[in-house]
Design a protein around this motif. Structure first.
Motif, PDB file in Angstrom:
ATOM      1  N   ALA A 165      -3.910   4.586   2.721  1.00  0.00           N
ATOM      2  CA  ALA A 165      -4.823   4.554   1.575  1.00  0.00           C
ATOM      3  C   ALA A 165      -5.665   5.821   1.521  1.00  0.00           C
ATOM      4  O   ALA A 165      -5.940   6.357   0.428  1.00  0.00           O
ATOM      5  CB  ALA A 165      -5.722   3.322   1.659  1.00  0.00           C
ATOM      6  N   ALA A 190      -2.637   1.018   7.430  1.00  0.00           N
ATOM      7  CA  ALA A 190      -2.885   0.832   5.995  1.00  0.00           C
ATOM      8  C   ALA A 190      -4.050   1.701   5.529  1.00  0.00           C
ATOM      9  O   ALA A 190      -3.993   2.309   4.444  1.00  0.00           O
ATOM     10  CB  ALA A 190      -3.174  -0.640   5.707  1.00  0.00           C
ATOM     11  N   GLU A 247      -4.728   0.165  -3.301  1.00  0.00           N
ATOM     12  CA  GLU A 247      -4.568   0.524  -1.884  1.00  0.00           C
ATOM     13  C   GLU A 247      -5.844   0.226  -1.102  1.00  0.00           C
ATOM     14  O   GLU A 247      -5.800  -0.349  -0.005  1.00  0.00           O
ATOM     15  CB  GLU A 247      -4.220   2.007  -1.757  1.00  0.00           C
ATOM     16  CG  GLU A 247      -2.860   2.394  -2.311  1.00  0.00           C
ATOM     17  CD  GLU A 247      -2.584   3.872  -2.106  1.00  0.00           C
ATOM     18  OE1 GLU A 247      -2.702   4.332  -0.956  1.00  0.00           O
ATOM     19  OE2 GLU A 247      -2.257   4.567  -3.080  1.00  0.00           O
ATOM     20  N   ASN A 259       1.096   4.157  -2.877  1.00  0.00           N
ATOM     21  CA  ASN A 259       0.894   5.560  -2.543  1.00  0.00           C
ATOM     22  C   ASN A 259       2.027   6.419  -3.058  1.00  0.00           C
ATOM     23  O   ASN A 259       1.816   7.486  -3.656  1.00  0.00           O
ATOM     24  CB  ASN A 259       0.775   5.702  -1.014  1.00  0.00           C
ATOM     25  CG  ASN A 259      -0.005   6.932  -0.619  1.00  0.00           C
ATOM     26  OD1 ASN A 259      -0.033   7.917  -1.333  1.00  0.00           O
ATOM     27  ND2 ASN A 259      -0.639   6.879   0.539  1.00  0.00           N
ATOM     28  N   SER A 282      -6.404  -2.544   1.840  1.00  0.00           N
ATOM     29  CA  SER A 282      -6.824  -2.031   3.148  1.00  0.00           C
ATOM     30  C   SER A 282      -8.088  -2.725   3.630  1.00  0.00           C
ATOM     31  O   SER A 282      -8.224  -3.047   4.820  1.00  0.00           O
ATOM     32  CB  SER A 282      -7.066  -0.523   3.067  1.00  0.00           C
ATOM     33  OG  SER A 282      -5.879   0.166   2.747  1.00  0.00           O
ATOM     34  N   ILE A 285       0.841  -1.204   0.000  1.00  0.00           N
ATOM     35  CA  ILE A 285       0.000   0.000   0.000  1.00  0.00           C
ATOM     36  C   ILE A 285       0.870   1.246   0.000  1.00  0.00           C
ATOM     37  O   ILE A 285       0.591   2.222  -0.721  1.00  0.00           O
ATOM     38  CB  ILE A 285      -0.932  -0.018   1.228  1.00  0.00           C
ATOM     39  CG1 ILE A 285      -1.932  -1.178   1.101  1.00  0.00           C
ATOM     40  CG2 ILE A 285      -1.680   1.296   1.370  1.00  0.00           C
ATOM     41  CD1 ILE A 285      -2.765  -1.400   2.349  1.00  0.00           C
TER      42      ILE A 285
END
Length: 798
Positions: free
Chosen positions: A687, A683, A418, A285, A422, A281
């Protein structure tokens, strides 16, 4: 390369906002991975500190139809010693010793070991000699090997310690060896004495007395499979010779490392998988951030290409920038890992092997650097390709606004990744949190509030006669009963949920002990007042009473689970059962049925259990329980004082509230729920930041379009809907994919759940709602910016 590095540092410093966010995101991902890897490395991967550890095996007895293996009976151990597969084989029984002299009496963990114990481990003492076969004889010399820490703390590291005497449990032992620093096998032992079993322990009547552990070292050239085959043959011969006790019994040959690690491996590997998802993740990002920055640098790239820079040159420059970001993230991540590691070690349940050896050592640093390099490639390739592709550096006026078309699709796809990951983490965390909550709210079968506990283990030489043990413990109970602040007091051989257990065979009246195979039930010796002190209800008949004294008629109290299983349609009161312990089989009358208590674990249903008057078979240990209105410290002081009034030299251990015992039994569930929950929230936060970035950047690119819409009369709610539709579209796709992924991944934690289905609708629905709310919150600030657009300014900017 030096030019690329200089340019990368200059650019990262100039774009400090994006750089700080990227480094912080990477530090969170790399740091959590490094911290969990440090635990995995210490507990699972680091070799055992013995020569050729892969040849060390743990031997356990097995019973057909049962998954769990058992300790070894002395006769079985004698059978196993005659083999061709093992270079040496040793046995041990863990325990503790009361060390007196030279200070306050203390209880020291230790083990009684056979003569080949140290030979099997192939560890030599730092001073003196190990125990050998000549020491391991009944009536042999009282000698002891001590641990390095005990030598330093109690004996001042005296190099002349060999030959000195040590008083252990009222016996004088001669010190013959000091083990090297760090050796504490088994179970943090600090003292080792000869096992020295009397000849009677090897009789056929003892083949169901399982209390030894056995270790063995494979002979050179012999595999585990070959050894297992030979041990199976030995077990088969024993089953033929002793069908009543050994029928269906086998031998498990398990690597010592696997035996030590036990049930820890699966939870740790799950945690490693969780932080790997957090890292993915974080990479997604950062890739999104760099894609946005690459789009903003299109004029710069156009100039570079116009001046002759080739595609590889641009790609390399972008990749170096990613490596610099990853290096900075790794440095910050190592600092974060040291803090996270300390928190994990503090939170870890008691009994996790080698948890005290968790370090940020060279292996962890090497893992972190390798992870940083891999992540730089993962999050850096897409932006580098975007910047170096033909036309990727075209001047602003020669192509549509950056962020439309393929670029926007890639950034949206990364946000969906992401969100998907998550959701999967949040579902797993939610299931574990619900499991922990249900465990906390389970009725254990007793009332723990206001109950204090204490453990007293008597030295066998001083209290060799059963009458002396009874007199000692009766005196402690008498003193406690005289305290007006104590409502009830009792004692038991094993506390519920404290980890200890005993089980014996028994026969019902329609069975013949000499012919039939006995049933097995848990066993507790208890004193009068125990059930009242613990708040265990008496359902039928009576509890253990003061009239149940030595010489009184043999009686037994059973729990409701045993009554339901063996007398489902009858009242067991007045029935007789024969309990077999060692060589003795005694018929006892059932005088009461009490509520079933969860003894093994809160999440484990109560098993059949029988309670016998302690005085009928007095063990040299008891766990006292008192129900009192006193505070913890005052109650603990009163309990210690009662013991010392009976025997001033008697150590007291584990004085704690019953609530602490329950909390310790839930430590595994709490560890999983807290850590996975924390990583899942992390996470989600990453996200959420990624979603915010994509929406904010998209709005920045669409400001001219929004200005035109507003100039043509679009209302604020239409503009707000424009922003929220994009955010919710990404969120809904991420939630849908995440739910599907979660349905597959939650199978990995199915064994960790209690009274919670892997497809629990409440958890899945709660996660979907929570993620939607986070998405709306992440879209709020960009939406406000869109609503404040001045149409004239937006058109001038275009």
């Amino acid at each position: 390369m030096r030019s690329d590095l200089t340019q990368a540092l200059r650019l990262l410093f100039r774009s400090r906002g994006i750089s700080i966010v990227a480094v912080a995101t990477l530090a969170l991902g790399i740091g959590t991975n490094a911290a969990i890897f440090s635990v995995v490395h210490a507990v699972l991967l680091k070799p055992l500190p013995y020569p050729e550890p892969s040849r060390l095996m743990m031997l356990r007895e097995t019973v057909a139809g049962k998954e769990d293996s058992m300790p070894v009976s002395p006769p079985s151990f004698a059978d196993w010693r005659v083999n061709r597969s093992f270079q040496s084989i040793g046995a041990y029984a863990t325990g503790s010793f009361i060390l007196t002299g030279g200070g306050e009496p203390v209880r020291v963990p230790g083990a009684d070991v056979s003569g080949r114990f140290f030979e099997t481990l192939a560890v030599r003492p730092a001073l003196g000699r190990p125990l050998v076969d000549a020491d391991d004889v009944d009536g042999g010399p009282l000698v002891a090997v001590i641990g390095f820490d005990l030598w330093m703390s109690r004996l001042g590291g005296d190099p002349g310690v060999i030959g000195r005497r040590l008083t252990l449990s009222d016996k004088s032992y001669q010190i013959v060896g000091v083990m090297p620093r760090g050796f504490d096998f088994p179970d943090a032992a600090e003292i080792w004495v000869p096992l020295a079993l009397p000849p009677g322990e090897f009789d056929a009547s003892q083949r169901m007395s399982f209390y030894l552990d056995a270790i063995a070292r494979l002979a050179p050239g012999i595999s585990r499979e070959q050894a297992s085959s030979e041990m199976t043959a030995i077990a088969a011969r024993a089953a033929t010779a002793y069908p009543k006790s050994n029928a269906g019994r086998g031998v498990a040959v398990v690597p010592l490392r696997e035996s030590i690690v036990g049930d820890v491996r699966r939870p740790l590997m799950i945690l490693l998988g969780v932080v790997a998802i957090v890292m993915l993740i974080a990479c997604a990002n950062v890739a999104n951030l760099l894609l946005a920055r690459a789009a903003a640098r299109r004029d710069e790239m156009a100039v570079r290409m116009a001046l002759g820079a080739g595609r590889w040159r641009i790609f390399r420059q972008m990749l170096v920038e990613s490596l610099v970001l990853a290096g900075a993230g790794a440095a910050a991540g190592l600092l974060l890992a040291s803090w996270t590691r300390d928190a994990i070690v503090a939170l870890a349940p008691a009994g996790v092997p080698r948890i005290d050896q968790v370090r940020i050592d060279p292996a962890v640093i090497a893992f972190t650097l390798a992870l940083a390099f891999v992540t730089a490639i993962v999050f850096g390739v897409a932006p580098a390709l975007a910047a170096s592709r033909p036309g990727g550096g075209a001047p602003r006026g020669l192509r549509s606004a950056a962020g439309t078309g393929g670029g926007r699709a890639v950034r949206g796809a990364l946000v969906i990744v992401e969100l998907t990951l998550s959701v999967a983490l949040l579902v797993g965390a939610g299931l574990l949190a619900r499991t922990f909550w249900k465990l906390v709210t389970v009725d254990p079968g007793f009332r723990p509030d206001g109950v204090m506990t204490m453990e007293v283990v008597l030295p066998r030489p001083k209290y060799a006669e059963p009458e002396r043990r009874v007199a000692m413990f009766d005196r402690v109970l008498e003193v406690l009963r005289e305290n007006p602040m104590i409502e009830a007091v009792g004692a038991t051989t094993n506390l519920p949920l404290a980890g200890g257990n005993m089980s014996f065979g028994f026969y019902t009246q329609n069975m013949t002990p000499d012919r039939d195979t006995p049933h097995i039930a848990n066993f507790r010796g208890v004193t009068p007042g125990y059930f009242r002190a613990m708040g265990v209800p008496v359902l039928r008949g009576r509890a253990i009473a003061a009239s149940d004294r030595p010489g009184s008629p043999p009686v037994v109290v059973i729990n409701d689970a045993m009554a339901r299983e063996y007398w489902p349609n009858a009242d067991p009161i007045g029935e007789r059962i024969a309990i077999t312990r060692g060589r003795e089989t005694v018929w006892r009358e059932i005088v009461g049925v009490v509520g079933s208590v969860r003894q093994a674990a809160v999440g484990t249903p109560p098993a059949p259990e029988m309670y016998m008057p302690y005085v009928h078979d007095p063990f040299p240990f008891l766990r006292f329980v008192v129900r009192t209105s006193l505070g913890t410290d005052a109650a603990a002081g009163a309990m210690r004082a009662a013991v010392w009034m009976a025997d001033p030299a008697q150590p007291v251990t584990r004085v704690r509230p019953m609530r602490d015992v329950i909390a310790a039994s839930l430590a595994d569930a709490r560890f999983n729920a807290v850590l996975i929950g924390a990583f899942a929230v992390l996470a989600l936060a990453i996200a959420g930041v990624g979603l915010y970035g994509v929406i904010a950047y998209t709005i920045a690119l669409r400001l001219p379009e929004i200005g035109v819409r507003m100039a043509l009369g679009a209302e604020r709610r239409h503009v707000l809907g424009l922003v929220l539709r994009q955010s919710l579209a990404l969120t809904l796709v991420g939630v849908a994919l995440g739910m599907g992924l979660a349905l597959g991944l939650t199978r990995a934690i199915a064994t960790q759940l209690f009274a919670t289905a892997p497809t629990d609708a409440v958890t899945f629905g709660g996660v979907a709602l929570a993620l939607t709310l986070v998405a709306l919150a992440a879209s709020y600030v960009p939406a406000r910016r869109a609503l404040r657009v001045d149409p004239a300014a937006a058109l001038r900017a275009e």
